[in-house]
Scaffold this motif. Structure first.
Motif, mmCIF file in Angstrom:
data_model
loop_
_atom_site.group_PDB
_atom_site.id
_atom_site.type_symbol
_atom_site.label_atom_id
_atom_site.label_comp_id
_atom_site.label_asym_id
_atom_site.label_seq_id
_atom_site.Cartn_x
_atom_site.Cartn_y
_atom_site.Cartn_z
ATOM 1 N N GLY A 29 39.968 39.713 33.121
ATOM 2 C CA GLY A 29 40.690 40.937 32.791
ATOM 3 C C GLY A 29 41.033 41.030 31.322
ATOM 4 N N ALA A 30 41.347 39.894 30.714
ATOM 5 C CA ALA A 30 41.674 39.887 29.284
ATOM 6 C C ALA A 30 40.468 40.307 28.452
ATOM 7 C CB ALA A 30 42.150 38.504 28.871
ATOM 8 N N ALA A 31 39.266 40.004 28.950
ATOM 9 C CA ALA A 31 38.048 40.331 28.211
ATOM 10 C C ALA A 31 37.495 41.704 28.571
ATOM 11 C CB ALA A 31 36.982 39.262 28.463
ATOM 12 N N LEU A 32 37.606 42.075 29.852
ATOM 13 C CA LEU A 32 36.946 43.296 30.333
ATOM 14 C C LEU A 32 37.905 44.445 30.624
ATOM 15 C CD1 LEU A 32 34.520 41.571 32.871
ATOM 16 C CD2 LEU A 32 34.023 42.283 30.528
ATOM 17 N N GLY A 33 39.199 44.124 30.700
ATOM 18 C CA GLY A 33 40.178 45.135 31.114
ATOM 19 C C GLY A 33 40.648 44.842 32.520
ATOM 20 N N HIS A 34 41.967 44.745 32.699
ATOM 21 C CA HIS A 34 42.498 44.347 34.005
ATOM 22 C C HIS A 34 42.180 45.369 35.101
ATOM 23 C CE1 HIS A 34 44.567 40.786 32.575
ATOM 24 N NE2 HIS A 34 44.943 41.482 31.509
ATOM 25 N N GLY A 35 42.054 46.612 34.752
ATOM 26 C CA GLY A 35 41.720 47.611 35.760
ATOM 27 C C GLY A 35 40.291 47.531 36.245
ATOM 28 N N ARG A 36 39.463 46.754 35.541
ATOM 29 C CA ARG A 36 38.043 46.649 35.884
ATOM 30 C C ARG A 36 37.710 45.322 36.548
ATOM 31 N NH1 ARG A 36 34.722 47.640 30.637
ATOM 32 N NH2 ARG A 36 33.048 47.745 32.164
ATOM 33 N N THR A 37 38.722 44.525 36.849
ATOM 34 C CA THR A 37 38.481 43.176 37.364
ATOM 35 C C THR A 37 39.086 43.000 38.750
ATOM 36 O OG1 THR A 37 38.580 42.329 35.103
ATOM 37 C CG2 THR A 37 38.723 40.724 36.875
ATOM 38 N N LEU A 38 38.267 42.590 39.688
ATOM 39 C CA LEU A 38 38.725 42.275 41.034
ATOM 40 C C LEU A 38 38.582 40.775 41.270
ATOM 41 C CD1 LEU A 38 36.987 45.156 43.020
ATOM 42 C CD2 LEU A 38 39.340 45.082 42.178
ATOM 43 N N CYS A 39 39.288 40.303 42.261
ATOM 44 C CA CYS A 39 39.274 38.880 42.559
ATOM 45 C C CYS A 39 38.818 38.668 43.997
ATOM 46 C CB CYS A 39 40.684 38.307 42.360
ATOM 47 S SG CYS A 39 40.735 36.515 42.302
ATOM 48 N N GLY A 40 38.010 37.662 44.209
ATOM 49 C CA GLY A 40 37.553 37.346 45.557
ATOM 50 C C GLY A 40 37.467 35.850 45.762
ATOM 51 N N TYR A 41 37.512 35.438 47.025
ATOM 52 C CA TYR A 41 37.407 34.020 47.361
ATOM 53 C C TYR A 41 36.475 33.859 48.541
ATOM 54 C CZ TYR A 41 41.178 33.422 44.107
ATOM 55 O OH TYR A 41 41.917 33.435 42.958
ATOM 56 N N ALA A 42 35.547 32.919 48.394
ATOM 57 C CA ALA A 42 34.590 32.621 49.455
ATOM 58 C C ALA A 42 34.880 31.227 49.996
ATOM 59 C CB ALA A 42 33.162 32.697 48.919
ATOM 60 N N PHE A 43 35.124 31.135 51.283
ATOM 61 C CA PHE A 43 35.324 29.840 51.931
ATOM 62 C C PHE A 43 34.105 29.607 52.809
ATOM 63 C CE2 PHE A 43 37.189 26.488 54.436
ATOM 64 C CZ PHE A 43 38.113 25.908 53.591
ATOM 65 N N VAL A 44 33.037 29.172 52.162
ATOM 66 C CA VAL A 44 31.740 29.030 52.830
ATOM 67 C C VAL A 44 31.130 27.698 52.415
ATOM 68 C CG1 VAL A 44 29.470 30.038 53.224
ATOM 69 C CG2 VAL A 44 31.416 31.531 52.684
ATOM 70 N N GLY A 45 30.791 26.870 53.385
ATOM 71 C CA GLY A 45 30.133 25.604 53.097
ATOM 72 C C GLY A 45 28.631 25.799 53.026
ATOM 73 N N MET A 83 38.512 39.790 49.324
ATOM 74 C CA MET A 83 38.571 40.346 47.982
ATOM 75 C C MET A 83 39.770 41.262 47.855
ATOM 76 S SD MET A 83 35.615 43.311 48.018
ATOM 77 C CE MET A 83 36.269 44.117 46.556
ATOM 78 N N GLY A 84 40.202 41.475 46.626
ATOM 79 C CA GLY A 84 41.328 42.363 46.391
ATOM 80 C C GLY A 84 41.602 42.480 44.908
ATOM 81 N N HIS A 85 42.630 43.246 44.577
ATOM 82 C CA HIS A 85 43.040 43.402 43.188
ATOM 83 C C HIS A 85 44.305 42.589 42.962
ATOM 84 C CE1 HIS A 85 44.411 45.185 39.411
ATOM 85 N NE2 HIS A 85 43.176 45.622 39.251
#
Length: 205
Positions: free
Chosen positions: A15-31, A50-52
């Motif tokens: 977000g600091a590089a691209l803009g916080h409004g353009r950045t989403l966060c996700g987590y994959a729990f996959v082996g 995923m979410g903001h």
């Protein structure tokens, strides 16, 4: 942009590089295990969320785009989800990489099982200092034996085998660094980070 990397700092950095409004966060729990470029062996588990970071409906449009072709959940609190996943990563990634054990083997020996749990409890303590609540039940869930993950070797161990750079700075290294900044003791994660640094240096040589 949607980050699916381990650790809890990625969305903020992007977000600091691209803009916080353009950045989403996700987590994959996959082996998974990469057999070769383009070929992945799905070994265990399998969920993505995923979410903001600021919550609300900020991720809804992106979720609508990917949900039709991908089994993904829209998170109500993606920040907490990231810390929740960090429980498992902190408990198993470094220990399994240092020792060569699977997740199941790490829990089969009482002494190492206590170490797994202690590493997770440090995650909960650092999270609390950051205003994120992880309960004893959350630690119980992540520290419990999981038949699907019994024979699984986490990503840090596989990266070490492959001669790749390790995720120390996002996992145990982050916890040691953030714990020091916040005045939260993290002796287990600091020790694991030091041992991983040694393994990494030996691999480099």
């Amino acid at each position: 942009m949607l980050s699916l990397q381990n650790g809890v700092e990625n969305a903020q950095r992007l977000g600091a590089a691209l803009g916080h409004g353009r950045t989403l966060c996700g987590y994959a729990f996959v082996g998974v295990h990469i057999e070769e470029p383009g070929v992945a062996d799905h070994e265990a588990e399998g969920w993505v969320t995923m979410g903001h970071p600021e919550g609300g409906a900020a991720a809804l449009v992106a979720y609508g785009i990917v949900a039709g072709s991908w089994d993904v959940t829209l998170s109500e609190d993606i920040v907490r989800d990231g810390w929740h996943k960090l429980l498992w990563n902190a408990g198993f990634n470094a220990i399994c990489a240092i020792t060569g054990a699977t997740a199941g083997e790490a829990l089969a020996t009482p002494a190492s099982a206590r170490l797994v749990r202690a590493a997770m409890e440090e995650v909960a303590a650092v999270a609390a200092a950051r205003g994120v609540t992880l309960t004893t039940e959350d630690v119980d869930e992540m520290a419990a034996p999981n038949p699907e993950l019994r024979d699984y070797r986490p990503s840090t161990a596989r990266d070490l085998d492959a001669g790749k750079r390790l995720e120390r700075d996002a996992l145990c290294g982050f916890l040691a660094r953030e714990g020091a900044r916040l005045g939260v003791p993290t002796p287990v994660n600091a020790t694991l980070d030091g041992l991983l640094a040694l393994r990494e240096a030996r691999a480099d040589r």
